[in-house]
Design a protein around this motif. Structure first.
Motif, PDB file in Angstrom:
ATOM      1  N   UNK A 104     -27.932   9.980  -0.904  1.00  0.00           N
ATOM      2  CA  UNK A 104     -26.907  10.354  -0.452  1.00  0.00           C
ATOM      3  C   UNK A 104     -26.708   9.700   1.072  1.00  0.00           C
ATOM      4  N   UNK A 152      -3.237  15.943  12.983  1.00  0.00           N
ATOM      5  CA  UNK A 152      -3.041  17.254  12.092  1.00  0.00           C
ATOM      6  C   UNK A 152      -4.144  17.823  11.706  1.00  0.00           C
ATOM      7  N   UNK A 192       5.222  13.199   9.253  1.00  0.00           N
ATOM      8  CA  UNK A 192       4.449  14.540   8.771  1.00  0.00           C
ATOM      9  C   UNK A 192       5.159  15.144   7.592  1.00  0.00           C
ATOM     10  N   UNK A 224       0.823  -1.241   0.002  1.00  0.00           N
ATOM     11  CA  UNK A 224       0.021  -0.040   0.054  1.00  0.00           C
ATOM     12  C   UNK A 224       0.943   1.323   0.023  1.00  0.00           C
ATOM     13  N   UNK A 241       4.039   9.306   6.930  1.00  0.00           N
ATOM     14  CA  UNK A 241       3.126   9.686   7.980  1.00  0.00           C
ATOM     15  C   UNK A 241       3.613   9.981   9.263  1.00  0.00           C
ATOM     16  N   UNK A 294       5.410  15.008   3.092  1.00  0.00           N
ATOM     17  CA  UNK A 294       5.103  14.291   1.823  1.00  0.00           C
ATOM     18  C   UNK A 294       6.275  14.458   1.070  1.00  0.00           C
ATOM     19  N   UNK A 313      -4.452   8.978   3.665  1.00  0.00           N
ATOM     20  CA  UNK A 313      -3.844   7.571   4.496  1.00  0.00           C
ATOM     21  C   UNK A 313      -4.379   6.374   3.743  1.00  0.00           C
ATOM     22  N   UNK A 314      -3.277   5.484   3.193  1.00  0.00           N
ATOM     23  CA  UNK A 314      -3.856   4.485   2.364  1.00  0.00           C
ATOM     24  C   UNK A 314      -3.976   3.119   3.560  1.00  0.00           C
ATOM     25  N   UNK A 328       8.002  14.493  -2.394  1.00  0.00           N
ATOM     26  CA  UNK A 328       7.640  14.467  -3.742  1.00  0.00           C
ATOM     27  C   UNK A 328       8.828  13.703  -4.592  1.00  0.00           C
ATOM     28  N   UNK A 355      -0.903  11.951  11.324  1.00  0.00           N
ATOM     29  CA  UNK A 355      -1.694  12.817  10.364  1.00  0.00           C
ATOM     30  C   UNK A 355      -3.233  13.085  10.745  1.00  0.00           C
ATOM     31  N   UNK A 382       0.346  11.226  -8.694  1.00  0.00           N
ATOM     32  CA  UNK A 382       0.608  12.002  -7.457  1.00  0.00           C
ATOM     33  C   UNK A 382       2.362  12.022  -7.510  1.00  0.00           C
ATOM     34  N   UNK A 405       1.743  22.871   9.952  1.00  0.00           N
ATOM     35  CA  UNK A 405       2.022  21.632   9.649  1.00  0.00           C
ATOM     36  C   UNK A 405       1.568  20.991   8.624  1.00  0.00           C
ATOM     37  N   UNK A 444     -20.933  16.970  -3.065  1.00  0.00           N
ATOM     38  CA  UNK A 444     -19.772  17.241  -2.229  1.00  0.00           C
ATOM     39  C   UNK A 444     -19.516  18.509  -1.610  1.00  0.00           C
ATOM     40  N   UNK A 494       2.558  21.074   3.884  1.00  0.00           N
ATOM     41  CA  UNK A 494       3.167  20.082   3.123  1.00  0.00           C
ATOM     42  C   UNK A 494       1.980  19.208   2.376  1.00  0.00           C
ATOM     43  N   UNK A 495       0.643  19.399   2.956  1.00  0.00           N
ATOM     44  CA  UNK A 495      -0.434  18.473   2.309  1.00  0.00           C
ATOM     45  C   UNK A 495      -1.181  19.125   1.424  1.00  0.00           C
ATOM     46  N   UNK A 496      -0.543  20.642   0.928  1.00  0.00           N
ATOM     47  CA  UNK A 496      -1.578  21.446   0.105  1.00  0.00           C
ATOM     48  C   UNK A 496      -1.146  21.045  -1.275  1.00  0.00           C
ATOM     49  N   UNK A 545      -9.771   8.864  -5.782  1.00  0.00           N
ATOM     50  CA  UNK A 545      -8.675   9.657  -5.304  1.00  0.00           C
ATOM     51  C   UNK A 545      -8.518  10.877  -6.056  1.00  0.00           C
ATOM     52  N   UNK A 546      -8.411  10.924  -7.227  1.00  0.00           N
ATOM     53  CA  UNK A 546      -8.566  12.322  -7.947  1.00  0.00           C
ATOM     54  C   UNK A 546      -9.658  13.300  -7.710  1.00  0.00           C
TER      55      UNK A 546
END
Lengths: 268, 268, 268, 268, 268, 268
Positions: D243, C95, B135, B117, B132, B137, C64-65, B139, C92, B126, C4, C26, C7-9, C47-48
């Motif tokens: 939904x 956060x 904290x 996974x 995780x 990511x 998170x997978x 690239x 995560x 991506x 924190x 949504x 990094x996830x943006x 995911x997309x």
């Protein structure tokens, strides 16, 4: 210069009687550092043989008895905390790979998968040991060789070597020595005369017939040596054989009676 | 500037004989950094191929032999304690992702689910690796590529790649080389003449027929090279083949007799 | 002020073609921070979609997978030792809860029970995350939303979401895009013309029919994009489809032949 | 004086509509600090009830969602390392025992045996919590009460409360509210008018009939509230119910059609 | 001088009504420090008895509820890190052995094997506790006694005491008190009059008949006390018994009806 | 000079009555340091015998009760953190190997495989203990001997000693003493007269007959001693035997009645 492998050197020549050309074949394999499987029944002398070869070739011998609770870290090493923080400590396999010597994995089929997989890159043209946790790839010392053993008559199919592991090795078969050589060994190791050694060996050979009738293992050479020592010591032959063979081999009263009959027939 | 991946560089050209257009196809896939599956039987040269491609493309190669005891932390990294407290140490996968190189997960189907996974976000648009526990990511470096291998003839359905994993990769099939190329390889690697190599290869091809009669795997190219080395060294052809093929492949007396007959038929 | 979660943006707009009113629905759910399940087959774009929505709403996205080796601590955080002793490090999920963002648990059914249970108090009126080990109850940031996904066609009943978990969420269904939209996506992502994209999409649709005849998954949109890239690159259409579809999807020779026939029928 | 339990206080009155004399009975049990079991189906309001009682009695509420990965240490506490060495940190149960409050173990049957056993000495005349690892016996604060919950319709016999545990508690049964009260709750929580709330509740009641035909759980009050919120927000009633109810409750197409028919019949 | 066992002393006389000569027999056994098994059904007063005896003999009482997650270290002790490095901390069993007191292992059959084995050398002539990890052999304090309990009607054969463990103990049998004594206890503990106590006891005795018809356990003395307390408090007898007996004992509607009928028959 | 084994010395002569030539045979085996198996039923005196021999030979005795939760590190040692970082601490087996003494592994068949494998190199000509984690090979002190025990009537075949382990040992059989010697032991240990001891022994012998009718174990010598002590103390013979034999041996009412009949027949 002291080496971390000094503690693994064999100080004096182990007693070993070759039964064929196994020492020559081993030497050829070692000359090319081919990984080696020693196959054969329990107590037939595989461990003694690899000790003898290590002594003869002047190499340290790192022996690891495989078992299902042994982890890859037990082989490869781990970080330990000391006064200055964590420091990497090479495991016994890594010591042999880095400093040169024979690493002998006894009863390899008992090992877990991660242990088996760790040795793969050491057994092909790469001859490397990746220390993933340390981020280092150790290239094997020119003297390094990997030797493994297993008992083919013993394993369930669930505990067989995977073909992808087996085919990385060359193999030698071992078996119990023939009667004459076995008597010679027993006489030498127990310090008894040849006639008594002959009679003890006859018990062992008869006992191995009982394997077909439900005995797990016959009397081994080691048991004969123990019996010889006690007889030499003044213990009666019947008591000696009872203690070293019959009671050690079986808990079954009928099988014990059969073994005692063998002893009586040969030692009376 | 030294890189943590320097230890993973391949110093000299690995010996590899292409069998088709696999090097060109791999290069196309790498040009777009498409994740790659190498499929094929044990010992047919998948590992050698990826080493060759890494050398050819001038990339470091981080190889990880997957197994069910390997955790996601073994791939990704973990906190370790040092003099100043805990510090993060990148795992081998993270090193390849961060600094650029090929990460090769050998026998991916042996890995646990958390390992499988972990690679998912690296194998779609991506191209990220979330750490995780840290904290962060990461690239992927522009040079990073993920390569995995597995042996389709081998796995039980319980150990198959999940469709959601498979469809993230492009795939190349591998098989044993044909007789001519195999002889060329054996002659080159063992340093023997073409005639002997031919005869050894004939043994291997016949042995692969025995797979239908209960042999787990036929004689591999590696075994032929080992046999060739020992024969060149002066060991008798029969002993050489016994040690490198027959005893290594089987514990079954009948199968061993069949293999010895093949050897005799081709080498006498 | 740096967060924190920076990094996830998501830096640039992910390519996403809406297939219905899913973005509006949504947005309504997010307006009330209702927890959301995204249901649908592998590779259909869940995911997309969540990446696209996070980008559109200007929110960080913590993905998170899920897997059975992930512990509650991997989500929530743990104490780590540093120079001044142990200090708490938010996981995560924490956060996202504390600083505000979408936390996306991909393939939630793969998670262990402790993971699933941890999210319960975040998904009802309480919107809290108790950090039991730290003795703190974190009240969710106003921006926080929880999103989970799973593949309903896939799970065994043993790995189904428990009703007590399911009924805490509102749900959106996803499926592969229709032929026209799929061709548009493939043309855009692979950089190929509409005609080729159409023909590739026809292969995919035919392959999905084969699912009734034993194929685990049909050709996905991602595979079509990979094939298009290689064809654009000059690789022959047949080789491209073999590498990106046939070999990647199956190890079965008959199924592979069926897939190759589909490719020939559409690309010749 | 600040207490470690301040973080567990409930700031404002939770919305709760009593359905019988359950608040009076609970108050009597609390007056004698009798340990309490709350029994009832998923989502019927057990958690809300205990929150309401804690608020009404002015007590902190420590809620723990039991699961099979939770250890006794997660409840009781553990030693953690800080700058001055290891120090004991009370777990959430110990905090409630020591400082006085309600400790609520949600879904107690999911807990492991060591968790269940830990609470025994708190639930008889002793009212103590032995911290074996610390060598301390904590006598319960006069305000402390233990409350547990479980869903009797749900558990397999393997996951039933042991009789030796059950008989330490007094018990209250919970069920879904009747139609009138449920509509009142939905109208209040979703901010919709009584007529719409009535119609939504009728859907829920009909859906609960489907439980006899294979639906795991019927529509819960929470789902009705979610649906009401979306309808108030301008989402079409059909989309809102799809939904919040249909897609959330089932993956089965026939069951989904049955649910949609219920929605149409009541909302058209 | 303060002892680490002070926290384990019983401050006031526990309420206990002897049912035979069990206090005299226990005193004889304690006089010779014979290890003791207390056998009997759940809730019949074994724990209360050992508390009473500890109070009467003026001994600290270390009670440990056995469970399958308790390790030998939880009993014996472990190294913990503090400012000066690791230091040994005696576990609760070691405290009792070293400083003198009764160690009571409640529900010993729930313990793991390593726990059971740890107590063997304490229960024969040696009276020692080897702390293998510390390299110390603790000789038992003259006051030390080991007491264990179990419920013979309860265990599966898989969870029986091993004969090699059982035969190290002397044993006392316990059962529920007879009607007269039970009423006396209920009246005393709940603060109700003898007539009401009698009627409650009659319910309990009838309920124990239902055990033959599928009820796991009958109404225990503790439940009667709870019911008495609530009735004294003004709760209606029917509601009191519902809450303390019927709902606590069963989830089965038919069994609940049978229990309610018993209540009505005795309390109307 | 103090030795780490001083805590393992036996201060006074253990009471032991030889039943044959077992002390002489043991002494012969010890003279050659042959590894020894003691076989026999529970409570027949194996542990007492090895204590007696250790006392007689003036050797420290390190006893380890094997169990499936004991790890190889528990035997061999581990790194522990102290003020100066981690330091190695020898385990109890290593202490005996290094400093010389008897290491007695009680109920060896209960141990895990890694424990069993650890002793192999101590039981052949090598007499070494490799500390793999420390990188040290300890050569056994000249006084070191390994003794193991097991109960042959007890184990399932799944928990038998592997032949490769068994054949490394010599063996002695043990059984309960004959009636005369057993009475002598009971009289001595319980401090009662010979006539009472005789009658108690008769109960024991009759009870052992019941093993054929479903009793797991007969009355052991230890139980007779406990009964004798209580009778001497003034407890009635019937109560004494009930407490020390009947209740301790069985939970089955019929079997208890049979045992009580035996007591009555012999003590009335």
């Amino acid at each position: 210069m002291p080496s971390p492998l000094d503690t693994y050197r064999i100080a004096q020549e182990p007693f070993y009687r070759p039964t064929g050309q196994e020492t020559a074949l081993y030497a050829h394999a070692y000359a090319h550092r081919l990984p080696m499987i020693l196959k054969g029944p329990t107590g037939c002398g595989k461990t003694r043989f690899v000790e003898y070869m290590a002594w003869k070739l002047g190499l340290p011998l790192v022996t690891l008895a495989c078992n299902e609770d042994m982890t890859a870290s037990d082989l490869v090493g781990r970080y330990l905390l000391d006064a200055a923080g964590t420091a990497w400590h090479d495991g016994p396999l890594t010591l042999a790979v880095r400093h040169g010597g024979i690493c002998y994995l006894d009863e390899i089929v008992e090992a877990r998968q991660d242990t088996t997989v760790v040795i793969h890159p050491l057994t092909d043209a790469r001859r490397i040991l990746p220390l993933d946790k340390k981020g280092e790839v150790v290239r094997a010392h020119p003297d390094f060789q990997l030797v493994v053993s297993y008992n083919p008559g013993y394993q369930s199919s669930a505990k067989d070597l995977k073909p992808s592991t087996r085919q990385r090795f060359v193999a030698l078969d071992f078996d119990y020595p023939d009667a004459e050589r076995e008597a010679e060994i027993v006489a030498h190791e127990a310090g008894i005369d040849a006639a008594l050694a002959d009679r003890l060996v006859r018990i062992a050979h008869s006992s191995r017939e009982l394997k077909r009738h439900g005995l797990d293992e016959g009397v081994s050479t080691r048991m004969l040596i123990y019996a010889g020592i006690l007889i030499r010591d003044g213990v009666s032959p019947v008591d000696s054989c009872d203690m070293t063979m019959t009671r050690a081999l079986t808990d079954d009263p009928d099988m014990a009676a059969a073994l005692r009959a063998l002893v009586d027939a040969n030692l009376e």
